[in-house]
Design an enzyme around this catalytic site. Structure first.
Site, mmCIF file in Angstrom:
data_model
loop_
_atom_site.group_PDB
_atom_site.id
_atom_site.type_symbol
_atom_site.label_atom_id
_atom_site.label_comp_id
_atom_site.label_asym_id
_atom_site.label_seq_id
_atom_site.Cartn_x
_atom_site.Cartn_y
_atom_site.Cartn_z
ATOM 1 N N HIS A 132 0.893 -1.161 0.000
ATOM 2 C CA HIS A 132 0.000 0.000 0.000
ATOM 3 C C HIS A 132 0.933 1.214 0.000
ATOM 4 O O HIS A 132 2.141 1.087 -0.208
ATOM 5 C CB HIS A 132 -0.918 -0.039 1.226
ATOM 6 C CG HIS A 132 -2.182 0.744 1.071
ATOM 7 N ND1 HIS A 132 -2.189 2.104 0.843
ATOM 8 C CD2 HIS A 132 -3.489 0.364 1.107
ATOM 9 C CE1 HIS A 132 -3.429 2.532 0.742
ATOM 10 N NE2 HIS A 132 -4.251 1.490 0.886
ATOM 11 N N GLU A 143 -1.038 5.865 -12.291
ATOM 12 C CA GLU A 143 -2.375 5.955 -12.882
ATOM 13 C C GLU A 143 -2.682 7.374 -13.345
ATOM 14 O O GLU A 143 -3.349 8.138 -12.633
ATOM 15 C CB GLU A 143 -3.444 5.475 -11.898
ATOM 16 C CG GLU A 143 -3.434 3.980 -11.657
ATOM 17 C CD GLU A 143 -4.591 3.501 -10.778
ATOM 18 O OE1 GLU A 143 -5.301 4.360 -10.199
ATOM 19 O OE2 GLU A 143 -4.779 2.272 -10.667
ATOM 20 N N TRP A 156 2.032 5.231 4.577
ATOM 21 C CA TRP A 156 1.032 4.763 5.537
ATOM 22 C C TRP A 156 1.336 3.367 6.067
ATOM 23 O O TRP A 156 1.192 3.110 7.264
ATOM 24 C CB TRP A 156 -0.354 4.745 4.884
ATOM 25 C CG TRP A 156 -0.849 6.077 4.434
ATOM 26 C CD1 TRP A 156 -0.831 7.247 5.152
ATOM 27 C CD2 TRP A 156 -1.432 6.391 3.166
ATOM 28 N NE1 TRP A 156 -1.380 8.258 4.407
ATOM 29 C CE2 TRP A 156 -1.762 7.770 3.180
ATOM 30 C CE3 TRP A 156 -1.719 5.644 2.026
ATOM 31 C CZ2 TRP A 156 -2.359 8.406 2.098
ATOM 32 C CZ3 TRP A 156 -2.313 6.273 0.949
ATOM 33 C CH2 TRP A 156 -2.629 7.639 0.987
ATOM 34 N N TYR A 157 1.717 2.463 5.193
ATOM 35 C CA TYR A 157 1.887 1.057 5.569
ATOM 36 C C TYR A 157 3.284 0.546 5.235
ATOM 37 O O TYR A 157 3.474 -0.634 4.936
ATOM 38 C CB TYR A 157 0.816 0.198 4.882
ATOM 39 C CG TYR A 157 -0.581 0.509 5.367
ATOM 40 C CD1 TYR A 157 -1.081 -0.067 6.532
ATOM 41 C CD2 TYR A 157 -1.391 1.409 4.677
ATOM 42 C CE1 TYR A 157 -2.353 0.230 6.992
ATOM 43 C CE2 TYR A 157 -2.670 1.718 5.127
ATOM 44 C CZ TYR A 157 -3.142 1.132 6.281
ATOM 45 O OH TYR A 157 -4.406 1.429 6.741
ATOM 46 N N SER A 213 -13.027 0.984 -5.786
ATOM 47 C CA SER A 213 -12.790 1.762 -4.568
ATOM 48 C C SER A 213 -11.758 1.099 -3.671
ATOM 49 O O SER A 213 -11.207 1.742 -2.771
ATOM 50 C CB SER A 213 -14.100 1.926 -3.785
ATOM 51 O OG SER A 213 -14.476 0.695 -3.171
ATOM 52 N N TRP A 237 -3.001 -5.762 -5.564
ATOM 53 C CA TRP A 237 -3.127 -4.698 -4.568
ATOM 54 C C TRP A 237 -3.950 -5.227 -3.403
ATOM 55 O O TRP A 237 -5.073 -5.630 -3.618
ATOM 56 C CB TRP A 237 -3.824 -3.492 -5.208
ATOM 57 C CG TRP A 237 -3.973 -2.314 -4.316
ATOM 58 C CD1 TRP A 237 -5.056 -1.998 -3.525
ATOM 59 C CD2 TRP A 237 -3.022 -1.266 -4.102
ATOM 60 N NE1 TRP A 237 -4.842 -0.840 -2.845
ATOM 61 C CE2 TRP A 237 -3.599 -0.361 -3.178
ATOM 62 C CE3 TRP A 237 -1.740 -1.011 -4.583
ATOM 63 C CZ2 TRP A 237 -2.935 0.789 -2.741
ATOM 64 C CZ3 TRP A 237 -1.090 0.125 -4.157
ATOM 65 C CH2 TRP A 237 -1.687 1.011 -3.251
ATOM 66 N N GLN A 255 -8.364 -1.967 6.922
ATOM 67 C CA GLN A 255 -9.660 -2.624 7.001
ATOM 68 C C GLN A 255 -10.485 -2.315 5.752
ATOM 69 O O GLN A 255 -11.459 -1.566 5.784
ATOM 70 C CB GLN A 255 -10.419 -2.195 8.265
ATOM 71 C CG GLN A 255 -11.551 -3.133 8.604
ATOM 72 C CD GLN A 255 -11.929 -3.077 10.067
ATOM 73 O OE1 GLN A 255 -11.367 -2.323 10.843
ATOM 74 N NE2 GLN A 255 -12.899 -3.880 10.464
ATOM 75 N N GLU A 256 -10.048 -2.897 4.644
ATOM 76 C CA GLU A 256 -10.795 -2.814 3.400
ATOM 77 C C GLU A 256 -10.587 -4.105 2.629
ATOM 78 O O GLU A 256 -9.599 -4.812 2.828
ATOM 79 C CB GLU A 256 -10.384 -1.599 2.571
ATOM 80 C CG GLU A 256 -8.955 -1.584 2.106
ATOM 81 C CD GLU A 256 -8.622 -0.337 1.287
ATOM 82 O OE1 GLU A 256 -9.361 0.658 1.378
ATOM 83 O OE2 GLU A 256 -7.617 -0.374 0.564
ATOM 84 N N HIS A 286 3.965 6.607 -7.755
ATOM 85 C CA HIS A 286 2.543 6.312 -7.619
ATOM 86 C C HIS A 286 1.699 7.587 -7.677
ATOM 87 O O HIS A 286 1.176 8.060 -6.669
ATOM 88 C CB HIS A 286 2.296 5.558 -6.304
ATOM 89 C CG HIS A 286 1.006 4.803 -6.255
ATOM 90 N ND1 HIS A 286 0.877 3.507 -6.691
ATOM 91 C CD2 HIS A 286 -0.227 5.164 -5.815
ATOM 92 C CE1 HIS A 286 -0.363 3.089 -6.511
ATOM 93 N NE2 HIS A 286 -1.063 4.090 -5.980
ATOM 94 N N GLU A 296 -1.101 -3.465 -11.229
ATOM 95 C CA GLU A 296 -2.022 -3.341 -10.093
ATOM 96 C C GLU A 296 -3.376 -3.912 -10.478
ATOM 97 O O GLU A 296 -3.951 -3.557 -11.496
ATOM 98 C CB GLU A 296 -2.175 -1.877 -9.670
ATOM 99 C CG GLU A 296 -3.080 -1.678 -8.451
ATOM 100 C CD GLU A 296 -3.168 -0.214 -8.030
ATOM 101 O OE1 GLU A 296 -2.112 0.450 -7.997
ATOM 102 O OE2 GLU A 296 -4.285 0.267 -7.761
#
Length: 499
Positions: free
Chosen positions: A65, A169, A69-70, A264, A291, A297-298, A131, A257
């Site tokens: 990700h 993208e 963040w991760y 979403s 991805w 949490q998705e 990215h 990806e």
């Protein structure tokens, strides 16, 4: 747990060489070649990614990700686990440019470097991903991109592991001819001053869907590919039609990806649509990267919230998406076969000395229910933690929805977990397996779970033809079988998987 003497000696020699300041070539503990050792320098031949010998290569792996963040999930330990347990041959380091990424925080590039260094040691390929997303026009930060890729190519220009993705993208009011192609020509020129031959991937319009536009006006560099992105719940045949058109024009495609969810990242998962996509990519030998590696949490995340940041994940730590992706990397034939998930299927290690016994609750060759009964026994000298143990019953579901009931379990049906996994490529006597797990409990030496009585049926209550199912045989008494396989933390320890 006991390991073979040969593996112990190999590990000991590697340790001694490392202590002595010598560097060994990346390889698995069994001495097999890593993906990079096997394939070496990649290049393009027609529309196909090929290895140093000109043979077709289909890389498969997972993307981080956003590193801002991760990034904690991107380290040598996690990548090693992904190589050895998932079988990945490529990892993508997704360095966002906006949203707190490189433009605002250039130090995030250090995590990219960490990923590349780990990939070099582990012998897997790595994609350095610029990215862009909310900053949809790549020209917005073109000078920063040139600065970044100048540094990366100067560091890794002689490293065959590295692949550059220079515009994730492009989206919004951008098109190939006016915006993306001129940007790519400038950035490619910067890279080629330091790195003459590593693969460069260029994003396409509409979030890397418009490969058809790029195909009509291709870049001149011999080792350039074009990015195609899809999310299985949103993008279907219309996008495969674009891919087919691009291929017909001689444009090489790399799916850098894709997700099992909708676009979403948090709707789904759509496994039937994902299977259709993977079947298509396999048929065209198109490389892909899923991805994403995070515990967000998705639904597109591979890990459940709170999963370890350094690998060692049990199957219970994986999301539905992660389970599916892992299964489909392991279940296909590509360069990952040199880094097996498990010991040889013909001679699995009996690490805990546990085995499984089976009898048929319904021995009918044609029945609207499958009723396996089984018990797991600890034949070893040490206590077994049942939370680490899973069992797989292999059979043919023929793409029908499956239902599960536990009719009786001596250890309690509430302690028994289950999931159905559909194989990307059917095996002998199986297109599906039922995986059983346990919430808690232990087996002392000599102890057994006792009888576990299960019942499966199709959504439409149609009949199964059990006679050809891999794990089925007709027996009114419990008999030891190696056609129901056992795993310790995902590692095969009993039985033989179907071919």
């Amino acid at each position: 747990m006991k390991r073979s003497i040969s593996i112990f000696i190999t590990c000991l020699l590697i340790t001694l060489l490392t202590m002595g300041g010598m560097i060994a070539s990346p390889a698995s503990a069994a001495g097999t070649k890593t993906p990079v050792a096997k394939n070496g320098q990649l290049s393009i031949k027609g529309t196909q990614l090929v290895n140093r010998d000109g043979k077709a290569v289909q890389l498969k792996g997972i993307s981080s990700h956003g590193l801002q963040w991760y990034g904690e999930y991107v380290n040598k330990d996690s990548l090693k686990w992904l190589r050895d347990d998932w079988g990945i041959t490529v990892f993508r380091a997704a360095m966002y440019t906006a949203d707190g990424g490189y433009i605002d925080n250039p130090s995030v590039k250090n995590k990219v470097k960490e990923a590349v260094e780990a990939a070099k040691e582990l012998g897997i390929y790595v994609i350095i991903d610029w990215h862009i997303l909310n900053d949809g026009n790549p020209n917005q930060n073109k000078e920063k991109a040139k600065e970044f890729f100048k540094e990366m190519s100067s560091l890794y220009g002689n490293t065959p592991n590295v692949i550059y993705e220079i515009a994730n993208e492009p989206n919004g009011d951008v098109n190939w001819k006016r915006d993306i192609k001129p940007y790519a020509e400038e950035v490619i020129s910067v890279i080629r001053k330091n790195d003459p031959d590593n693969i460069i991937i260029v994003g396409t319009g509409t979030w890397s869907q418009d490969v058809n536009d790029a195909a009509d006006d291709q870049l001149k560099d011999a080792n350039v590919m074009y990015a195609l992105h899809f999310y299985a719940g949103t993008h279907g045949q219309f996008l495969r039609d674009k891919a087919n058109y691009a291929l017909s024009k001689g444009a090489p495609i790399f799916v850098t990806e894709w997700g099992t969810s909708d676009a979403s990242g948090n709707g789904g998962v759509f496994l039937d649509q994902s299977r259709e996509w993977l079947k298509y990519l396999d048929s065209k030998t198109i490389s892909w990267v899923n991805w994403n590696l995070s515990d967000k949490q998705e639904s597109s995340s591979a890990l459940k919230p709170g999963a370890s940041k350094t690998g060692g994940w049990r199957l219970s730590d994986l999301s539905a998406s992660g389970t599916f992706v892992r299964e489909n990397i392991l279940g296909t034939k590509d360069s990952t076969k040199d880094i097996p998930e498990t010991p040889s299927k013909d001679k699995p290690t009996q690490e805990n000395g546990i085995s499984v016994q089976y009898r048929a609750g319904d021995g009918s060759m044609n029945s609207n229910q499958i009723r396996p009964q089984l018990q797991i026994k600890n034949n070893g000298n040490t206590t077994v933690d049942l939370k680490d143990v899973t069992a797989r019953y292999w059979y043919k579901a023929k793409n029908k929805g499956q239902n599960f009931d536990c009719d009786y379990a001596q250890i309690g049906c509430g302690n028994v977990t289950h999931k159905f996994v559909t194989l990307h490529k059917p095996k002998q006597g199986a297109d599906t397996y039922l995986e059983l797990g346990f919430k808690n409990g232990t087996l002392a030496p000599g102890a057994s779970t006792g009888n576990i009585q299960l019942r499966l049926h199709n959504d439409d209550w149609s009949n199964y033809a059990q006679s050809g199912d891999y794990s089925f045989f007709k027996s009114n008494t419990f008999k030891t079988t190696k056609k129901i396989t056992l795993y310790d933390q995902g590692k095969l320890i009993w039985g033989t998987e179907p071919n």
